[in-house]
Write a protein that holds these residues in place. Structure first.
Motif, mmCIF file in Angstrom:
data_model
loop_
_atom_site.group_PDB
_atom_site.id
_atom_site.type_symbol
_atom_site.label_atom_id
_atom_site.label_comp_id
_atom_site.label_asym_id
_atom_site.label_seq_id
_atom_site.Cartn_x
_atom_site.Cartn_y
_atom_site.Cartn_z
ATOM 1 N N VAL A 101 -14.215 -10.094 34.634
ATOM 2 C CA VAL A 101 -14.458 -8.688 34.268
ATOM 3 C C VAL A 101 -15.910 -8.266 34.405
ATOM 4 C CG1 VAL A 101 -12.662 -7.759 32.825
ATOM 5 C CG2 VAL A 101 -14.166 -9.510 31.903
ATOM 6 N N GLY A 102 -16.821 -9.135 33.942
ATOM 7 C CA GLY A 102 -18.232 -8.771 33.994
ATOM 8 C C GLY A 102 -18.641 -8.443 35.425
ATOM 9 N N ALA A 103 -18.278 -9.333 36.344
ATOM 10 C CA ALA A 103 -18.627 -9.137 37.751
ATOM 11 C C ALA A 103 -17.872 -7.948 38.333
ATOM 12 C CB ALA A 103 -18.336 -10.405 38.545
ATOM 13 N N LYS A 104 -16.636 -7.745 37.884
ATOM 14 C CA LYS A 104 -15.850 -6.608 38.367
ATOM 15 C C LYS A 104 -16.579 -5.308 38.102
ATOM 16 C CE LYS A 104 -11.020 -7.962 38.236
ATOM 17 N NZ LYS A 104 -9.718 -7.830 37.617
ATOM 18 N N VAL A 105 -17.009 -5.150 36.858
ATOM 19 C CA VAL A 105 -17.687 -3.912 36.482
ATOM 20 C C VAL A 105 -18.937 -3.719 37.333
ATOM 21 C CG1 VAL A 105 -18.929 -2.780 34.613
ATOM 22 C CG2 VAL A 105 -16.763 -3.909 34.162
ATOM 23 N N GLU A 106 -19.640 -4.822 37.592
ATOM 24 C CA GLU A 106 -20.839 -4.714 38.429
ATOM 25 C C GLU A 106 -20.493 -4.273 39.849
ATOM 26 O OE1 GLU A 106 -24.201 -7.604 37.969
ATOM 27 O OE2 GLU A 106 -22.701 -8.631 36.768
ATOM 28 N N ILE A 107 -19.397 -4.824 40.375
ATOM 29 C CA ILE A 107 -18.987 -4.443 41.738
ATOM 30 C C ILE A 107 -18.602 -2.957 41.772
ATOM 31 C CG2 ILE A 107 -17.262 -4.830 43.560
ATOM 32 C CD1 ILE A 107 -18.987 -7.238 43.455
ATOM 33 N N TYR A 108 -17.889 -2.493 40.750
ATOM 34 C CA TYR A 108 -17.515 -1.067 40.703
ATOM 35 C C TYR A 108 -18.757 -0.183 40.725
ATOM 36 C CZ TYR A 108 -12.966 -2.790 39.041
ATOM 37 O OH TYR A 108 -11.781 -3.439 38.915
ATOM 38 N N ARG A 109 -19.716 -0.544 39.880
ATOM 39 C CA ARG A 109 -20.938 0.267 39.803
ATOM 40 C C ARG A 109 -21.660 0.258 41.129
ATOM 41 N NH1 ARG A 109 -23.066 -1.692 34.089
ATOM 42 N NH2 ARG A 109 -21.460 -0.644 32.881
ATOM 43 N N LEU A 110 -21.679 -0.924 41.736
ATOM 44 C CA LEU A 110 -22.376 -1.063 43.011
ATOM 45 C C LEU A 110 -21.743 -0.179 44.077
ATOM 46 C CD1 LEU A 110 -24.543 -3.130 44.119
ATOM 47 C CD2 LEU A 110 -22.579 -4.027 45.330
ATOM 48 N N MET A 111 -20.412 -0.149 44.114
ATOM 49 C CA MET A 111 -19.739 0.679 45.116
ATOM 50 C C MET A 111 -20.090 2.140 44.880
ATOM 51 S SD MET A 111 -16.009 -0.955 45.929
ATOM 52 C CE MET A 111 -15.387 -1.344 44.336
ATOM 53 N N ARG A 112 -20.132 2.516 43.605
ATOM 54 C CA ARG A 112 -20.458 3.909 43.283
ATOM 55 C C ARG A 112 -21.897 4.231 43.689
ATOM 56 N NH1 ARG A 112 -18.082 8.078 43.711
ATOM 57 N NH2 ARG A 112 -16.290 7.248 42.587
ATOM 58 N N GLU A 113 -22.808 3.289 43.410
ATOM 59 C CA GLU A 113 -24.211 3.511 43.793
ATOM 60 C C GLU A 113 -24.357 3.647 45.299
ATOM 61 O OE1 GLU A 113 -26.688 0.396 42.149
ATOM 62 O OE2 GLU A 113 -26.000 0.903 40.129
ATOM 63 N N LEU A 114 -23.627 2.799 46.030
ATOM 64 C CA LEU A 114 -23.685 2.871 47.489
ATOM 65 C C LEU A 114 -23.216 4.229 47.968
ATOM 66 C CD1 LEU A 114 -22.302 -0.623 48.483
ATOM 67 C CD2 LEU A 114 -24.562 0.274 48.961
ATOM 68 N N ALA A 115 -22.093 4.679 47.393
ATOM 69 C CA ALA A 115 -21.556 5.981 47.781
ATOM 70 C C ALA A 115 -22.574 7.073 47.471
ATOM 71 C CB ALA A 115 -20.239 6.239 47.050
ATOM 72 N N ASN A 116 -23.144 7.010 46.282
ATOM 73 C CA ASN A 116 -24.148 8.017 45.911
ATOM 74 C C ASN A 116 -25.347 7.971 46.846
ATOM 75 O OD1 ASN A 116 -22.515 8.785 43.866
ATOM 76 N ND2 ASN A 116 -23.724 7.858 42.226
ATOM 77 N N GLY A 117 -25.609 6.787 47.405
ATOM 78 C CA GLY A 117 -26.714 6.654 48.342
ATOM 79 C C GLY A 117 -26.372 7.125 49.747
ATOM 80 N N GLY A 118 -25.146 7.638 49.948
ATOM 81 C CA GLY A 118 -24.799 8.221 51.241
ATOM 82 C C GLY A 118 -23.931 7.353 52.135
ATOM 83 N N VAL A 119 -23.450 6.237 51.603
ATOM 84 C CA VAL A 119 -22.568 5.381 52.387
ATOM 85 C C VAL A 119 -21.122 5.841 52.182
ATOM 86 C CG1 VAL A 119 -21.720 3.009 52.634
ATOM 87 C CG2 VAL A 119 -24.124 3.421 52.138
ATOM 88 N N ALA A 120 -20.323 5.727 53.233
ATOM 89 C CA ALA A 120 -18.890 5.976 53.082
ATOM 90 C C ALA A 120 -18.253 4.657 52.676
ATOM 91 C CB ALA A 120 -18.291 6.480 54.383
ATOM 92 N N VAL A 121 -17.731 4.609 51.444
ATOM 93 C CA VAL A 121 -17.152 3.364 50.949
ATOM 94 C C VAL A 121 -15.630 3.434 51.039
ATOM 95 C CG1 VAL A 121 -16.901 1.850 48.938
ATOM 96 C CG2 VAL A 121 -19.086 2.982 49.376
ATOM 97 N N ILE A 122 -15.028 2.400 51.594
ATOM 98 C CA ILE A 122 -13.568 2.316 51.629
ATOM 99 C C ILE A 122 -13.169 1.085 50.838
ATOM 100 C CG2 ILE A 122 -11.541 1.957 53.102
ATOM 101 C CD1 ILE A 122 -13.029 3.395 55.339
ATOM 102 N N MET A 123 -12.254 1.257 49.912
ATOM 103 C CA MET A 123 -11.824 0.112 49.106
ATOM 104 C C MET A 123 -10.315 -0.083 49.209
ATOM 105 S SD MET A 123 -12.034 -0.592 45.012
ATOM 106 C CE MET A 123 -10.829 0.659 44.615
#
Lengths: 320, 502
Positions: free
Chosen positions: B433-455
């Motif tokens: 779970v701990g790592a999961k939450v970090e991965i979620y945040r990271l994907m969101r940060e990437l998207a906010n940074g202008g990347v198109a994220v596909i999951m």
């Protein structure tokens, strides 16, 4: 998890050190034993002699290291050696020695390319190079009609017989090749790709590595180095015969694995292979100096290879 | 409720590996016929504890008490004979052998003359499957069965053939689809009825509430909580696992949709991807839901140039492209973190450093065109820091890292390629779970940074919680599109099983 300090970590460091340099330690030990048993071993003449003797196997092992790190094997280097040697002897009267060498190198590259392409397409490397080896042996016999062919150029022979600063020319060639190979393997994108396809070919492909190019190039390197060693080997003898080099692949593989290269690929170093080459060379030199018969030498050599590799493997198993 | 008799107790178990104390005075006790959850982050010691229990590892100190008797389990065979069996996350069946042969693996029946008694074995195998209501032909080779069916056979082997008293199940549902999970739970309840005690290891906390009676939590090799499932909440368990409050489980959707980056038109691949069309925008997380085998992975692999027989149109930032090899896709700015970390994501024997730069070796060349190892180390250290990866240095081999940390190395590897489109295929599979939450945040940060994220994800709460838009696939086709507001597990499921278009 909590780290336990002191005692444990010291033991671990010793373990890591012997793991990294274990084969070097064994080699140093062997040299020390040799020097004590036969003081003549340390005579400069004897040392250059050992170096000259190992050059051919050393160059083959350099190529073999590329192949094994890439997760494959090349059983055909001995017969590529022979085939290139025969062809060079055969064309030399018409092309001159330089032309002959050029033909030899191109032939080595072509055979390697063929091996590499077929392995890339999914042929098991063991089968492909074994079959290639059988095929080339036949070609060598057909070309020579089963008899030796002599070199027609004394300049050519000098490559295997002359000295520069009291050291045989071929030793310089071998060392130069090891240096270049070390840089290529450790410091170029191609070299890293070789490790990657040996470590996990699918990961390599999905990371944008050109598996086809890497695979073929590795075998071309092995083929060309086999041709270069053929130049040295046949120049030393001044001739070539169709049984020459038959079992050279086994010494090349032995030196590579003694140097700690994983047979499964992805790990290994040219410098460590060189230690393996020197270890085998020093070993036969000692056995010769102490008057051990050639038959018994095979037995000792076999045992040493098993011992060196087993100690490495057992240690790895224990650490995992 | 009358307390059932205690069947097994692990008391003060300690186990050290060189340099690491993996288990520190861990104690758990189990009653007859209960299902107990065992949770903890990766590296918390769950697997080590189970290996001690099943006799794979020997413990340094501590006691194992089985039915009131102190026992010594010094090999898996002894453990099995005492009635302790384990079903691993990764299947341990021989795929080339038949169901019957697998059932009796390790204790083949023999006739008096010492030959294998095929007839008796077949008959017993049929009976064994019948007790669990499994409708599988005992003469089928295992390779013809689905993963779920293989798992059932394994459970049958443990419970019926070996007649175990305690069954350890290590993440059995991680490769199963929802329907199969239901079935698995049904079987677990039946086993419970029969008085078999189950230790259930999982990362999917929701499952704990479905099936377990009690939960034991481990953290850093020690007990960190023990609760009665009916009396606790998911947050209680998470708190015990990570020792800190994770805040919002899924990050806030605070991005703005930018320009279209990747447009896919009528993509086909063999018969596994059929006319798939969609657009991924900068600043957005696009989720792909569906059942396993719906063609989502194949769709992504086709875009990435890693599949044969692909047709259709792909546009990168408006320009038509056709990737024939992942190399071309990466150069154009597409990255794909594959589902199978072990076999597709990372070279396991490589160091963190070498894995980080593998997809962009150009980025670490010096002016002479050689690899700059110092620069490489700096790059690796940079991503270790940015992604908060737990490792002493960049030289550590990735195979020594936990699943969550391995995933971070993969993410770092693709970040280093400066990708404009980042495809994550099941990014949180098998990580804690701990790592999961970090991965979620990271994907969101990437998207906010202008990347198109596909999951791509098979976990419905995750798809709904993380994505801005959700594509649902069924049998190689896109069955519909939902915004995060309108998406519910029910609606997605309807589409995923091939229901009507919306």
């Amino acid at each position: 998890m909590k780290k336990e300090k002191t005692g444990m970590s010291v033991a671990k460091h010793i373990g890591e050190f012997s793991g990294k340099y274990g084969i070097v330690l064994i080699f140093v030990l062997l040299v020390a034993v040799a020097a004590i048993l036969q003081p003549v071993f340390l005579h400069p003449r004897n040392i250059t002699n050992v170096l000259r003797q190992v050059s051919v196997n050393g160059i083959l092992a350099t190529g073999m290291t590329f192949v094994i790190i890439s997760g494959a094997i090349d059983l055909s280097v001995g017969t590529i050696f022979c085939m290139c040697g025969m062809v060079m002897m055969f064309v030399m009267p018409r092309t001159g020695w330089m032309g002959a060498i050029l033909v030899g190198l191109i032939l080595g590259a072509m055979i390697g390319c063929c091996n590499g392409y077929m392995v890339y397409r999914g042929m098991p490397a063991f089968i492909m190079t074994l079959a290639m080896s059988i095929l080339l042996k036949g070609c060598s016999f057909i070309l020579s009609n089963g008899t030796p062919i002599a070199s027609s150029s004394t300049t050519y022979n000098a490559l295997g017989q002359s000295y520069f600063l009291k050291v045989p020319v071929q030793v310089y060639i071998y060392f130069l090749i090891v240096i270049v190979a070390t840089i290529v393997l450790g410091r170029t994108r191609f070299g890293r790709s070789v490790y990657a396809i040996g470590g996990n070919i699918e990961v390599a492909r999905l990371s944008g590595i050109n598996v086809k190019k890497t695979r073929i190039l590795v075998y071309i390197i092995s083929g060309v180095l086999a041709a270069i060693s053929a130049v040295i080997g046949t120049a030393r003898l001044g001739s070539c015969e169709p049984t020459l080099g038959e079992d050279y692949h086994s010494d090349a593989i032995a030196a590579t694995v003694i140097g700690g290269t994983l047979m499964s690929g992805g790990e290994g170093h040219q410098m460590k292979t060189m230690v393996g080459v020197l270890l085998l060379g020093v070993l036969s030199n000692i056995l010769n100096l102490t008057g051990v018969t050639p038959y018994a030498q095979y037995v000792v050599k076999g045992l040493i290879i098993i011992g060196a590799v087993a100690s490495d493997i057992f240690r790895r198993v224990k650490m995992n | 409720m009358a307390e059932a008799p205690q069947i097994l107790e692990l008391r003060n178990i300690c186990k050290s590996f060189p340099g690491v104390k993996a288990l520190d005075n861990v104690s758990i006790s189990l009653n007859k016929g209960e299902i107990v959850g065992l949770v903890g982050e990766n590296g918390a010691g769950k697997s080590t504890l189970m290996k001690v229990l099943t006799g794979v590892y020997s413990m340094d100190s501590g006691e194992i008490i089985l039915e009131g008797q102190r026992v010594k389990i010094n090999s898996p065979i002894v453990g099995r004979e005492m009635g302790i069996n384990i079903v691993y996350q990764e299947l341990s069946v021989l795929r080339n052998l038949t169901v019957a042969e697998n059932l009796f693996l390790g204790n083949l029946k023999t006739t008096k003359s010492g030959l294998v008694d095929w007839k008796a074995m077949q008959a017993e195998a049929v009976d064994a499957l019948k007790t669990m209501d499994l409708d599988i032909d005992v003469n089928t080779p295992m390779r013809n069965l689905s993963i779920a069916q293989c798992q059932m056979v394994e459970i049958c082997r443990a419970c019926v053939v070996n007649q175990c008293k305690v069954l350890v199940m290590d993440e059995p549902t991680s490769s199963l689809v929802d329907k199969e999970i239901e079935y698995m739970f049904q079987i677990m309840m039946d086993l419970k009825e029969k008085g078999i005690t189950i230790i259930y290891i999982t990362h999917k906390l929701d499952e704990l509430f479905r099936i377990t009676d009690r939960v034991f939590v481990l953290k850093d090799g020690a007990n960190s909580g023990q609760m009665v499932t009916a009396e606790c909440t998911k947050d209680d368990i998470i708190l015990a696992m990570v020792g800190r409050d994770l805040g919002h489980y899924y990050p806030v959707h605070d991005g703005k949709r930018g320009k279209p980056v990747l447009e896919v038109r009528n993509l086909c691949q063999g018969d596994r991807v059929k006319n798939v069309s969609f657009t991924a925008y900068a600043g957005e997380i696009l989720g792909f839901a569906g059942l396993i085998g719906a063609g989502r992975t194949e769709t992504m692999m086709s875009i990435f140039g890693a599949m044969p027989d692909v047709s259709g149109e792909v546009l990168m930032e408006g320009k038509a492209v056709r990737f024939k090899h992942p190399q071309e896709a990466i150069q154009a700015g597409v990255a794909l973190a594959p589902e199978d970390r072990k076999n597709q994501g990372l070279v396991q024997i490589f160091s963190i450093m070498h894995n980080t730069t593998l997809a962009n070796m150009k980025g670490i060349l010096n002016q002479f065109g050689f690899l700059d190892l110092k620069k490489e180390e700096d790059v690796a250290n940079h991503y270790i820091k940015v992604l908060n990866t737990a490792t002493p240095d960049a030289f550590k081999r990735v195979r020594e890292l936990s699943g969550g940390n391995q995933q971070k190395i993969i993410v770092g590897k693709w970040l280093f390629t400066d990708a404009k489109v980042l495809i994550f295929d099941e990014p949180t599979k098998g990580i804690d779970v701990g790592a999961k939450v970090e991965i979620y945040r990271l994907m969101r940060e990437l998207a906010n940074g202008g990347v198109a994220v596909i999951m791509v994800s098979s976990e419905l709460p995750e798809v709904i919680g993380v994505s801005d838009r959700i594509m649902v696939m069924h049998d190689g086709e896109l069955k519909g599109e939902l915004s995060s507001e309108e998406a519910t597990e029910n609606r997605i499921m309807q589409m995923a099983i091939g229901g009507a278009h919306t």
